[in-house]
Enzyme design. Structure first.
Site, PDB file in Angstrom:
ATOM      1  N   ARG A  89       0.779  -1.182  -0.082  1.00 45.14           N
ATOM      2  CA  ARG A  89      -0.005   0.169  -0.084  1.00 45.14           C
ATOM      3  C   ARG A  89       0.691   1.225   0.098  1.00 45.14           C
ATOM      4  O   ARG A  89       1.991   1.139   0.450  1.00 45.14           O
ATOM      5  CB  ARG A  89      -1.092  -0.048   1.138  1.00 45.14           C
ATOM      6  CG  ARG A  89      -1.835  -1.204   1.053  1.00 45.14           C
ATOM      7  CD  ARG A  89      -3.447  -0.988   1.701  1.00 45.14           C
ATOM      8  NE  ARG A  89      -4.255  -2.145   1.559  1.00 45.14           N
ATOM      9  CZ  ARG A  89      -4.942  -2.263   0.883  1.00 45.14           C
ATOM     10  NH1 ARG A  89      -5.573  -1.343   0.268  1.00 45.14           N
ATOM     11  NH2 ARG A  89      -5.820  -3.336   0.961  1.00 45.14           N
ATOM     12  N   GLU A 135     -12.511   9.245  -4.765  1.00 44.63           N
ATOM     13  CA  GLU A 135     -13.373   9.523  -3.892  1.00 44.63           C
ATOM     14  C   GLU A 135     -14.285  10.846  -4.433  1.00 44.63           C
ATOM     15  O   GLU A 135     -13.801  11.802  -4.669  1.00 44.63           O
ATOM     16  CB  GLU A 135     -12.859  10.154  -2.394  1.00 44.63           C
ATOM     17  CG  GLU A 135     -13.830  10.276  -1.452  1.00 44.63           C
ATOM     18  CD  GLU A 135     -13.069  10.921  -0.124  1.00 44.63           C
ATOM     19  OE1 GLU A 135     -14.002  10.931   0.931  1.00 44.63           O
ATOM     20  OE2 GLU A 135     -11.953  11.077  -0.209  1.00 44.63           O
TER      21      GLU A 135
END
Length: 154
Positions: A89, A135
């Site tokens: 990540r 988002e």
């Protein structure tokens, strides 16, 4: 900067789906790449003259930089770039604020946009052609979340 596989698909997505405009682009054959800068601006504010456009773009408060390395779109063995949503990540996502999440979600559904997560009581997450998450949030929702959890966030 986001590395992209196919500029036609990516630039179309960010302009047609998210409403961004091409602010500036640079093609550098010596480095086998092109760089595209997109953001939210009125068409009439973008200078037509290349030198004036460069000066105008360099003074903007924000934009997204996309880099295309020549040949990735035609290389059958190229598996794409890491989008940060699996290990290891690192990069998470970018965010775009909209006036109304429900209206935005309906529009994305009509346009066939892939969702990473549909909204429950918060933002939606959509995927661009390279798999990067975006988002989608609204100002009112952000205020609500921050006021509910404000003492825990700093």
């Amino acid at each position: 900067m986001l590395l992209i596989n196919d500029p036609k698909k990516t630039l179309d997505f960010y302009s047609r789906i998210l409403g961004m405009r091409m602010l500036y682009e640079a093609h550098v054959p010596a480095l086998s790449c092109s760089t595209f800068y997109m953001g939210f601006a009125k068409a009439e504010d973008i200078p037509k003259d290349k030198a004036k456009k460069l000066e105008w773009w360099s003074m903007l408060s924000g934009c997204i930089e996309f880099r295309y390395k020549y040949g990735t779109d035609t290389d059958k063995s190229f598996k794409g770039y890491h989008n940060g949503q699996s290990d290891p990540r690192g990069f998470g996502h970018i965010a775009v604020r909209v006036p109304n999440i429900d209206d935005a979600v309906k529009r994305f559904e009509e346009l066939g946009v892939e969702f990473a997560e549909k909204p429950k009581q918060g933002p939606a997450y959509i995927k661009d052609p390279d798999g990067y998450w975006i988002e989608i949030c609204s100002g009112g929702n952000a205020v609500k979340i921050l006021s509910e959890y404000g003492s825990q966030l700093s």
